[in-house]
Scaffold this motif. Structure first.
Motif, PDB file in Angstrom:
ATOM      1  N   CYS A  76     -31.210  11.417   2.170  1.00  0.00           N
ATOM      2  CA  CYS A  76     -31.169  12.576   3.055  1.00  0.00           C
ATOM      3  C   CYS A  76     -32.613  13.018   3.306  1.00  0.00           C
ATOM      4  O   CYS A  76     -33.552  12.358   2.853  1.00  0.00           O
ATOM      5  N   VAL A  81     -30.941  19.417   0.074  1.00  0.00           N
ATOM      6  CA  VAL A  81     -29.647  18.819   0.425  1.00  0.00           C
ATOM      7  C   VAL A  81     -29.183  17.846  -0.647  1.00  0.00           C
ATOM      8  O   VAL A  81     -27.983  17.726  -0.916  1.00  0.00           O
ATOM      9  N   ASN A  84     -27.098  19.576  -2.868  1.00  0.00           N
ATOM     10  CA  ASN A  84     -25.959  20.234  -2.241  1.00  0.00           C
ATOM     11  C   ASN A  84     -24.634  19.653  -2.737  1.00  0.00           C
ATOM     12  O   ASN A  84     -24.466  18.442  -2.811  1.00  0.00           O
ATOM     13  N   GLU A  85     -23.679  20.529  -3.047  1.00  0.00           N
ATOM     14  CA  GLU A  85     -22.397  20.081  -3.600  1.00  0.00           C
ATOM     15  C   GLU A  85     -21.623  19.198  -2.628  1.00  0.00           C
ATOM     16  O   GLU A  85     -20.956  18.248  -3.033  1.00  0.00           O
ATOM     17  N   ASP A  86     -21.691  19.511  -1.335  1.00  0.00           N
ATOM     18  CA  ASP A  86     -20.991  18.687  -0.339  1.00  0.00           C
ATOM     19  C   ASP A  86     -21.585  17.280  -0.296  1.00  0.00           C
ATOM     20  O   ASP A  86     -20.852  16.286  -0.194  1.00  0.00           O
ATOM     21  N   PHE A  87     -22.903  17.214  -0.362  1.00  0.00           N
ATOM     22  CA  PHE A  87     -23.582  15.914  -0.343  1.00  0.00           C
ATOM     23  C   PHE A  87     -23.253  15.113  -1.599  1.00  0.00           C
ATOM     24  O   PHE A  87     -22.925  13.923  -1.528  1.00  0.00           O
ATOM     25  N   LEU A 130     -20.262  15.031   7.806  1.00  0.00           N
ATOM     26  CA  LEU A 130     -21.170  15.567   6.792  1.00  0.00           C
ATOM     27  C   LEU A 130     -22.534  15.904   7.406  1.00  0.00           C
ATOM     28  O   LEU A 130     -23.114  16.951   7.096  1.00  0.00           O
ATOM     29  N   LYS A 133     -22.217  19.074   9.324  1.00  0.00           N
ATOM     30  CA  LYS A 133     -22.025  20.242   8.457  1.00  0.00           C
ATOM     31  C   LYS A 133     -23.304  20.638   7.737  1.00  0.00           C
ATOM     32  O   LYS A 133     -23.658  21.818   7.661  1.00  0.00           O
ATOM     33  N   ILE A 134     -24.025  19.639   7.219  1.00  0.00           N
ATOM     34  CA  ILE A 134     -25.215  19.913   6.419  1.00  0.00           C
ATOM     35  C   ILE A 134     -26.453  20.145   7.282  1.00  0.00           C
ATOM     36  O   ILE A 134     -27.333  20.926   6.943  1.00  0.00           O
ATOM     37  N   GLU A 136     -28.633  17.651   8.306  1.00  0.00           N
ATOM     38  CA  GLU A 136     -29.714  16.698   8.047  1.00  0.00           C
ATOM     39  C   GLU A 136     -29.222  15.270   8.277  1.00  0.00           C
ATOM     40  O   GLU A 136     -28.019  14.996   8.209  1.00  0.00           O
ATOM     41  N   ILE A 138     -28.419  11.672   7.173  1.00  0.00           N
ATOM     42  CA  ILE A 138     -27.961  11.077   5.914  1.00  0.00           C
ATOM     43  C   ILE A 138     -27.748   9.594   6.163  1.00  0.00           C
ATOM     44  O   ILE A 138     -27.091   9.216   7.132  1.00  0.00           O
TER      45      ILE A 138
END
Length: 288
Positions: A76, A81, A84-87, A130, A133-134, A136, A138
């Motif tokens: 990323c 990030v 980050n929990e989602d990542f 993703l 949402k984030i 960035e 990836i």
């Protein structure tokens, strides 16, 4: 389905995003494209050109088995990030899907896992969602599935974000005549994987180092001693080259937990004291 397919081809967005966009706009294709843009989903496509300098090495099944686990390198843009929990959740779910898939190569990159899906989404859709949402870029860089009936794999995660993800990781394969017994001394063997992460050896031994690297080092040494009498040069080159090989090969390096000992001697001592055949057959170092 035809409209969904056309919208996906036009925008590069995921199937679920396209389906929702069309549903929200009464199957109006132009309005659906506008809706995707307004929701920021199309921005994900633009972000995919941005540079990625952070990320994680994600493991799955490594805490359960020393004979069979998988890892995936995912990058990323920022360390923020990467934490980050989602990542991290995406990384863990993807690595699990890789490990459980029988239809992919043992190792490869993003192009080799296009058939994978998880959480009822294909990989491209999950990744695009993703990114959107984030906010960035990836990138899925590479993956590897470790499996053997005659070896154990010792892993080490350094700079961990959680129990499965880290910035630096190493895996050392140790062949043995008794995998069950070897697994019982995995804590003693862990230092070897730590050694790889800390000292970053070029190879297992002299034979595994690129001959060009040794030739280049020899040239450097000769330039350093160009004013030395010719009759002494050969001995000096030999000594300095041997020192270089010891410092840059896993088996020749001084053990990080006991500098007076070498990795080769440490493995040999473990073999004798546990009545086991232990041989380091490969090593992998992963860094972000």
């Amino acid at each position: 389905m035809e409209l969904i397919k056309k919208l996906r081809e036009t925008t590069g967005s995921g199937m679920l995003d396209c389906k929702k966009a069309l549903a929200e706009n009464n199957d109006d294709l132009d309005a659906a494209v506008k809706w995707l843009r307004e929701k920021g989903i199309l921005k994900a496509q633009k972000k995919q050109d941005r540079e990625t300098n952070e990320g994680v090495i994600s493991f799955y099944n490594h805490e359960t088995s020393l004979n069979s686990f998988s890892l995936c390198k995912i990058k990323c843009e920022t360390d923020f990030v990467a934490k980050n929990e989602d990542f991290l959740s995406f990384a863990n779910q993807l690595t699990k899907a890789i490990h459980e898939s029988d239809n992919i190569k043992p190792q490869g990159n993003f192009d080799d896992i296009g058939s994978i899906s998880f959480n009822e989404k294909d990989l491209n859709s999950a990744l695009t969602e993703l990114i959107s949402k984030i906010g960035e870029n990836i990138q899925i860089i590479s993956y590897k599935k470790y499996h053997s009936e005659n070896s154990i794999f010792i892993n080490y995660l350094h700079n961990k974000y959680n129990s499965s993800c880290s910035k630096i990781a190493s895996v050392v394969e140790i062949s043995t005549n008794d995998t069950k017994k070897a697994s019982e001394i995995s804590d003693d063997l862990k230092v070897i994987a730590m050694q790889v992460s800390a000292m970053k050896p070029m190879g297992l031994n002299e034979d595994s180092i690129d001959p060009k690297v040794l030739d280049d080092e020899k040239d450097i040494i000769l330039k350093q001693i160009e004013n030395t009498p010719d009759d002494k040069k050969e001995q000096i080159v030999k000594g300095k080259l041997n020192k270089f090989i010891k410092e840059n090969t896993l088996m020749g390096q001084a053990l990080i937990t006991d500098p007076k000992n070498t990795v080769a001697n440490y493995v040999s001592d473990l073999s004798k004291s546990n009545n086991l055949d232990l041989n380091i057959t490969s090593m992998d170092l992963y860094t972000i």
